[in-house]
Write a protein that holds these residues in place. Structure first.
Motif, short mmCIF file in Angstrom:
data_model
loop_
_atom_site.label_atom_id
_atom_site.label_comp_id
_atom_site.label_asym_id
_atom_site.label_seq_id
_atom_site.Cartn_x
_atom_site.Cartn_y
_atom_site.Cartn_z
N ALA A 13 10.69 19.39 -17.20
CA ALA A 13 10.35 18.13 -16.53
C ALA A 13 11.23 16.99 -17.04
N GLU A 14 11.69 17.08 -18.26
CA GLU A 14 12.54 16.03 -18.82
C GLU A 14 13.84 15.88 -18.03
N ASN A 15 14.29 16.96 -17.39
CA ASN A 15 15.52 16.91 -16.60
C ASN A 15 15.39 16.02 -15.37
N VAL A 16 14.17 15.80 -14.89
CA VAL A 16 14.00 15.02 -13.65
C VAL A 16 13.50 13.61 -13.90
N LEU A 17 13.32 13.22 -15.14
CA LEU A 17 12.79 11.88 -15.43
C LEU A 17 13.68 10.76 -14.90
N VAL A 18 15.00 10.93 -15.00
CA VAL A 18 15.91 9.91 -14.49
C VAL A 18 15.76 9.79 -12.97
N SER A 19 15.66 10.92 -12.28
CA SER A 19 15.48 10.90 -10.83
C SER A 19 14.17 10.24 -10.44
N VAL A 20 13.12 10.53 -11.17
CA VAL A 20 11.81 9.93 -10.90
C VAL A 20 11.87 8.42 -11.11
N ALA A 21 12.45 8.00 -12.21
CA ALA A 21 12.56 6.56 -12.49
C ALA A 21 13.40 5.86 -11.42
N TRP A 72 10.25 0.29 -5.17
CA TRP A 72 9.77 -1.08 -5.38
C TRP A 72 10.82 -2.13 -5.01
N LEU A 73 12.10 -1.80 -5.11
CA LEU A 73 13.13 -2.75 -4.64
C LEU A 73 13.06 -2.90 -3.12
N VAL A 74 12.92 -1.78 -2.41
CA VAL A 74 12.80 -1.83 -0.95
C VAL A 74 11.51 -2.57 -0.57
N ALA A 75 10.43 -2.29 -1.29
CA ALA A 75 9.16 -2.98 -1.01
C ALA A 75 9.33 -4.48 -1.21
N ALA A 76 9.97 -4.88 -2.29
CA ALA A 76 10.17 -6.31 -2.56
C ALA A 76 11.02 -6.96 -1.47
N LEU A 77 12.04 -6.26 -1.02
CA LEU A 77 12.89 -6.78 0.05
C LEU A 77 12.09 -6.95 1.34
N LEU A 78 11.31 -5.94 1.70
CA LEU A 78 10.50 -6.02 2.91
C LEU A 78 9.43 -7.12 2.81
N ILE A 79 8.83 -7.27 1.65
CA ILE A 79 7.83 -8.33 1.46
C ILE A 79 8.47 -9.70 1.58
N THR A 80 9.66 -9.85 1.01
CA THR A 80 10.38 -11.13 1.11
C THR A 80 10.72 -11.44 2.55
N MET A 125 13.82 6.85 -8.30
CA MET A 125 13.05 6.80 -7.06
C MET A 125 12.02 5.68 -7.07
N LEU A 126 11.34 5.52 -8.20
CA LEU A 126 10.34 4.45 -8.30
C LEU A 126 11.01 3.07 -8.23
N MET A 127 12.16 2.94 -8.86
CA MET A 127 12.88 1.66 -8.79
C MET A 127 13.28 1.33 -7.36
N ILE A 128 13.83 2.30 -6.66
CA ILE A 128 14.26 2.09 -5.27
C ILE A 128 13.06 1.78 -4.39
N ALA A 179 0.83 -1.22 0.00
CA ALA A 179 0.00 0.00 0.00
C ALA A 179 0.86 1.26 0.00
N VAL A 180 1.90 1.28 0.82
CA VAL A 180 2.80 2.44 0.88
C VAL A 180 3.51 2.62 -0.47
N ALA A 181 3.98 1.54 -1.06
CA ALA A 181 4.67 1.62 -2.36
C ALA A 181 3.72 2.12 -3.44
N VAL A 182 2.48 1.67 -3.42
CA VAL A 182 1.50 2.12 -4.40
C VAL A 182 1.22 3.62 -4.22
N VAL A 183 1.04 4.05 -2.98
CA VAL A 183 0.78 5.48 -2.71
C VAL A 183 1.96 6.33 -3.20
N LEU A 184 3.18 5.91 -2.88
CA LEU A 184 4.36 6.65 -3.35
C LEU A 184 4.42 6.70 -4.87
#
Length: 158
Positions: A110-118, A125-133, A120-123, A19-24
């Motif tokens: 906004a194009e300048n921040v796309l890498v940062s956004v991507a 979901w990686l943290v979420a996957a680790l916590l779920i595991t 952040m989303l990767m991190i 739920a937290v990962a989805v909200v973020l």
């Protein structure tokens, strides 16, 4: 014989993490869409001028500039994409002629921040996957100590 139920805490923890990962994720996507909408507003009626930094805080960078009609503008939301600006610094900005409160640093978008956004989303979901595991592998410590000791519970000798 009734089926063995998984402990409730790991299940609740997994659901909370998702739920937290989805909200973020939703908030990040909404913010990204808003940045592109603001950029489109600026591109639709772009005016360029020089602005001065009045204040810098973690949440916003306050600026002021004089618009094409000679009015001094201090956008309440600050400037978009303010990285590395300092109080007193003068720099070029682009703003929407029909709404001078939408202002960005010239040459940034906004194009300048796309890498940062991507990233952040990767991190996220990686943290979420680790916590779920970890939550999936968690077992109550009471059960483990009883199994390790080999006692299997209370013994009656007699």
């Amino acid at each position: 014989m009734s089926p063995v139920r998984a402990p409730r805490l790991p299940r609740v923890l997994r659901r909370t993490v998702v739920a937290v990962a989805v909200v973020l994720t939703v908030l990040t996507v909404a913010l990204t869409v808003a940045m592109f909408v603001d950029d489109a507003s600026i591109e639709g009626a772009r005016v360029e001028t020089v602005a001065t930094v009045l204040a810098v805080s973690p949440l916003r960078t306050g600026i002021e500039f004089v618009d094409a009609t000679g009015i001094t503008i201090r956008p309440t939301g600050g400037v978009l994409y303010p990285g590395n600006l300092q109080v007193g610094q003068q720099f070029k900005v682009e703003y929407a002629a029909n709404d001078p409160s939408i202002v960005r640093v010239a040459g940034r978008s906004a194009e300048n921040v796309l890498v940062s956004v991507a990233l952040m989303l990767m991190i996220t979901w990686l943290v979420a996957a680790l916590l779920i595991t970890c939550a999936s592998r968690w077992r109550p410590s009471v059960g483990r100590s009883a199994r390790r000791s080999g006692s299997g519970g209370t013994r009656i000798v007699g």
